[in-house]
Design an enzyme around this catalytic site. Structure first.
Site, PDB file in Angstrom:
ATOM      1  N   GLU A 107       1.682   5.264  21.174  1.00 17.00           N
ATOM      2  CA  GLU A 107       2.031   4.752  22.489  1.00 17.00           C
ATOM      3  C   GLU A 107       0.788   4.308  23.250  1.00 17.00           C
ATOM      4  O   GLU A 107      -0.292   4.858  23.077  1.00 17.00           O
ATOM      5  CB  GLU A 107       2.742   5.845  23.293  1.00 17.00           C
ATOM      6  CG  GLU A 107       3.982   6.342  22.583  1.00 17.00           C
ATOM      7  CD  GLU A 107       4.826   7.291  23.428  1.00 17.00           C
ATOM      8  OE1 GLU A 107       5.932   7.604  22.967  1.00 17.00           O
ATOM      9  OE2 GLU A 107       4.409   7.705  24.514  1.00 17.00           O
ATOM     10  N   CYS A 120      -4.359   2.586  28.807  1.00 18.31           N
ATOM     11  CA  CYS A 120      -4.650   3.863  28.134  1.00 18.31           C
ATOM     12  C   CYS A 120      -4.158   3.728  26.702  1.00 18.31           C
ATOM     13  O   CYS A 120      -2.971   3.510  26.470  1.00 18.31           O
ATOM     14  CB  CYS A 120      -3.910   4.969  28.877  1.00 18.31           C
ATOM     15  SG  CYS A 120      -4.054   6.567  28.076  1.00 18.31           S
ATOM     16  N   CYS A 127      -2.404  14.400  16.499  1.00 22.31           N
ATOM     17  CA  CYS A 127      -3.756  14.943  16.702  1.00 22.31           C
ATOM     18  C   CYS A 127      -3.821  16.302  16.031  1.00 22.31           C
ATOM     19  O   CYS A 127      -2.871  17.074  16.094  1.00 22.31           O
ATOM     20  CB  CYS A 127      -4.074  15.074  18.189  1.00 22.31           C
ATOM     21  SG  CYS A 127      -5.752  15.682  18.499  1.00 22.31           S
ATOM     22  N   CYS A 131      -4.509  21.429  21.260  1.00 15.95           N
ATOM     23  CA  CYS A 131      -4.750  22.012  22.583  1.00 15.95           C
ATOM     24  C   CYS A 131      -3.402  22.505  23.121  1.00 15.95           C
ATOM     25  O   CYS A 131      -2.384  21.831  22.949  1.00 15.95           O
ATOM     26  CB  CYS A 131      -5.343  20.975  23.536  1.00 15.95           C
ATOM     27  SG  CYS A 131      -6.906  20.311  22.930  1.00 15.95           S
ATOM     28  N   CYS A 134      -0.952  20.128  25.376  1.00 16.08           N
ATOM     29  CA  CYS A 134      -0.827  18.701  25.076  1.00 16.08           C
ATOM     30  C   CYS A 134       0.328  18.408  24.115  1.00 16.08           C
ATOM     31  O   CYS A 134       0.406  18.990  23.031  1.00 16.08           O
ATOM     32  CB  CYS A 134      -2.141  18.204  24.475  1.00 16.08           C
ATOM     33  SG  CYS A 134      -2.058  16.488  23.932  1.00 16.08           S
ATOM     34  N   GLY A 181      -4.314  11.225  20.213  1.00 17.16           N
ATOM     35  CA  GLY A 181      -5.379  11.433  19.237  1.00 17.16           C
ATOM     36  C   GLY A 181      -6.730  11.751  19.824  1.00 17.16           C
ATOM     37  O   GLY A 181      -6.983  11.582  21.014  1.00 17.16           O
ATOM     38  N   GLU A 182      -7.606  12.230  18.945  1.00 13.87           N
ATOM     39  CA  GLU A 182      -8.977  12.545  19.337  1.00 13.87           C
ATOM     40  C   GLU A 182      -9.873  11.407  18.813  1.00 13.87           C
ATOM     41  O   GLU A 182     -10.136  11.323  17.606  1.00 13.87           O
ATOM     42  CB  GLU A 182      -9.384  13.905  18.739  1.00 13.87           C
ATOM     43  CG  GLU A 182     -10.867  14.213  18.813  1.00 13.87           C
ATOM     44  CD  GLU A 182     -11.490  13.988  20.201  1.00 13.87           C
ATOM     45  OE1 GLU A 182     -10.954  14.483  21.197  1.00 13.87           O
ATOM     46  OE2 GLU A 182     -12.521  13.290  20.272  1.00 13.87           O
ATOM     47  N   SER A 213     -12.538   9.262  25.691  1.00 10.19           N
ATOM     48  CA  SER A 213     -12.330  10.637  26.157  1.00 10.19           C
ATOM     49  C   SER A 213     -12.314  11.559  24.947  1.00 10.19           C
ATOM     50  O   SER A 213     -11.606  11.309  23.971  1.00 10.19           O
ATOM     51  CB  SER A 213     -10.993  10.727  26.894  1.00 10.19           C
ATOM     52  OG  SER A 213     -10.700  12.070  27.211  1.00 10.19           O
ATOM     53  N   LEU A 236     -12.871  19.162  29.641  1.00 14.41           N
ATOM     54  CA  LEU A 236     -13.461  20.509  29.721  1.00 14.41           C
ATOM     55  C   LEU A 236     -12.358  21.556  29.931  1.00 14.41           C
ATOM     56  O   LEU A 236     -12.207  22.481  29.142  1.00 14.41           O
ATOM     57  CB  LEU A 236     -14.499  20.542  30.846  1.00 14.41           C
ATOM     58  CG  LEU A 236     -15.430  21.739  30.855  1.00 14.41           C
ATOM     59  CD1 LEU A 236     -16.233  21.836  29.567  1.00 14.41           C
ATOM     60  CD2 LEU A 236     -16.376  21.673  32.058  1.00 14.41           C
ATOM     61  N   HIS A 237     -11.617  21.425  31.007  1.00 12.08           N
ATOM     62  CA  HIS A 237     -10.411  22.236  31.267  1.00 12.08           C
ATOM     63  C   HIS A 237     -10.601  23.728  31.487  1.00 12.08           C
ATOM     64  O   HIS A 237      -9.631  24.448  31.744  1.00 12.08           O
ATOM     65  CB  HIS A 237      -9.350  22.045  30.171  1.00 12.08           C
ATOM     66  CG  HIS A 237      -9.029  20.619  29.872  1.00 12.08           C
ATOM     67  ND1 HIS A 237      -8.850  19.657  30.848  1.00 12.08           N
ATOM     68  CD2 HIS A 237      -8.850  19.963  28.684  1.00 12.08           C
ATOM     69  CE1 HIS A 237      -8.575  18.503  30.279  1.00 12.08           C
ATOM     70  NE2 HIS A 237      -8.585  18.658  28.983  1.00 12.08           N
ATOM     71  N   ASN A 313       0.911  17.822  33.391  1.00 11.82           N
ATOM     72  CA  ASN A 313       2.186  17.113  33.245  1.00 11.82           C
ATOM     73  C   ASN A 313       3.068  17.890  32.280  1.00 11.82           C
ATOM     74  O   ASN A 313       2.652  18.163  31.155  1.00 11.82           O
ATOM     75  CB  ASN A 313       1.944  15.697  32.704  1.00 11.82           C
ATOM     76  CG  ASN A 313       1.250  14.830  33.737  1.00 11.82           C
ATOM     77  OD1 ASN A 313       1.678  14.764  34.889  1.00 11.82           O
ATOM     78  ND2 ASN A 313       0.160  14.195  33.347  1.00 11.82           N
ATOM     79  N   CYS A 356      -0.388  11.448  31.388  1.00 10.81           N
ATOM     80  CA  CYS A 356      -1.350  12.090  30.484  1.00 10.81           C
ATOM     81  C   CYS A 356      -0.704  13.248  29.753  1.00 10.81           C
ATOM     82  O   CYS A 356      -0.051  14.085  30.361  1.00 10.81           O
ATOM     83  CB  CYS A 356      -2.486  12.726  31.273  1.00 10.81           C
ATOM     84  SG  CYS A 356      -3.566  11.580  31.998  1.00 10.81           S
TER      85      CYS A 356
END
Ligand code: SAH
Ligand code: SF4
Length: 397
Positions: A107, A120, A127, A131, A134, A181-182, A213, A236-237, A313, A356
């Site tokens: 997407e 975006c 991925c 995390c 996500c 994805g990373e 990112s 970072l989170h 989200n 996101c």
């Protein structure tokens, strides 16, 4: 995967598969033309046809001689992924579902704002990093996107938004690799892709406005210097290794200190002065306490950066909740008082599952993680229709 890449290369060397011009950087196109005993400026001509005029037929490239067009047609083609579905949000953002070679779907999202348009895009289907907050991570990993599949997202958005009009101002000024994805686990393709996006003969985007990112793949960040001038955002989170490792498994491999060091050196390698963006998704009761904000301010005290807070989200199967707007503003105020530039990301495209962390596409999960989470088919974006092998995969879950 490595074997697949090698075999793809071999096939194209054996002439079974044509070279895809849409995925070549200006450097690689120049080498191609040098192999064909042609002048390097041909690279710029071909890039303009593909990326500025949206041409996918080599025969249309009227400033190349007939002979050269024929030579090119014999060995090369222009192949881009297809847009399968399109959604428009009530807030003006758009989401497109694109197919990729592995049979999965990814997407991308366009977010119009006053004075700028941000796209975006995705770099992988699924991925592997899992995390805890996500939706993409819950799908497991399927495949790395090729350069043509990554750049192809920008190509399609231009086509859909203004059909490559040469007259109007361009609809997309910013690209962020914050979709599925990373990016740094698909480093080579991502580097070529962002370089094509910034190339004057292609999309000519400003290096300050193309942002990769990453969740913090330290060895890959260390390799980036000298390969690109793109901007960097770091997810970072959490302000401590203990908490970060709980919500981001990758932190068990590379600590916050190692991560910040590698980001600092990349920023130093750039030809202009720029700071990275630190992304911090605020999750109620997990990392949104005032104490976390104070700890974060201390951690980043000698780390020049901008901070972007992203209120969590929600998605199905996640127990996490979004913090109240007052706790988001308390968090922001603490950081602001400590001298940081802080922005809060407003949620866009929520009604079309485009915010996101909500991007899921339809991933043929090769890691079987989605079975563990009973996700994708049942809980992903319900508007996604499963097709072909995906339908079978979805049914078998
Ligand atoms: N893999 C990369 C880029 C894609 S994710 C990375 O992790 O940075 C893009 C951003 O969305 C990241 O900062 C990520 O942490 C954030 N994100 C993921 N899930 C989210 C969610 N449910 N709510 C808010 N932000 C989320
Ligand atoms: Fe992967 Fe980024 Fe999602 Fe983490 S936040 S699972 S790294 S896409």
């Amino acid at each position: 995967l490595f074997l697949k890449v090698i075999s793809d290369e071999m096939r194209s060397m054996n002439g079974e598969q044509k070279i895809n011009l849409a995925g070549l950087t200006s450097g690689k196109l120049k080498s191609l033309f040098s192999d064909l005993n042609e002048k390097p400026f041909r690279a710029g001509q071909v890039m303009k046809w593909i990326h500025q005029r949206g041409v996918t037929d080599i025969d249309f490239m009227s400033d190349l001689s007939k002979n050269l067009r024929q030579k090119l047609c014999d060995i090369a083609e222009i192949k881009l992924p297809h847009v399968l579905e399109e959604f428009s949000s009530s807030d003006g953002s758009r989401k497109w579902i694109v197919d990729v070679a592995s049979g999965s779907q990814v997407e991308m999202v366009f977010i119009p704002e006053a004075g700028r348009g941000t796209l975006c895009i995705s770099s992988q289907s699924g991925c592997s990093l899992d995390c805890s907050f996500c939706a993409t991570g819950k799908q497991g990993f399927d495949s790395n996107l090729s350069v043509a599949e990554i750049v192809g997202q920008l190509w399609w958005a231009n086509k859909r938004l203004d059909n490559f009009s040469q007259i109007n101002t361009k609809p997309i000024s910013n690209v962020v690799m914050m979709g599925m994805g990373e990016p740094l686990l698909n480093l080579d393709n991502v580097i070529d892709s962002v370089n094509i996006m910034m190339e004057d003969s292609a999309y000519g985007l400003s290096k300050r406005k193309v942002t990769i990112s990453t969740s913090g793949v330290v060895p890959a960040i260390n390799k980036m210097a000298g390969l690109t001038e793109a901007s960097l955002a770091v997810s970072l989170h959490a302000p401590s290794d203990k908490l970060r490792s709980q919500i981001m498994p990758i932190n068990k491999k590379y600590s916050i200190a190692e991560l910040l060091d590698s980001v600092r050196s990349y920023m130093k390698s750039l030809s202009d002065k720029r700071v990275p963006l630190v992304e911090y998704t605020l999750i109620k009761g997990i990392n949104d306490h005032r104490q976390h904000a104070r700890q974060l301010a201390e951690l980043l005290d000698s780390f020049p950066c901008k901070i972007n807070l992203i209120p969590f989200n929600t998605f199905e199967l996640s127990k996490y909740e979004r913090p109240s707007s007052s706790s988001v503003s308390n968090f922001r105020e603490i950081l602001k008082k400590a001298g940081f530039t802080v922005t809060v990301r407003t949620t866009r495209g929520d009604d079309i599952g485009a915010a996101c962390g909500q991007l899921v596409g339809a991933v043929a999960d090769r890691t079987h993680r989605s079975v563990r989470y009973r996700t994708t088919a049942e809980t992903g974006d319900k508007k996604v229709k499963f097709v072909g092998k995906l339908a079978a995969a979805a049914e078998s879950m």
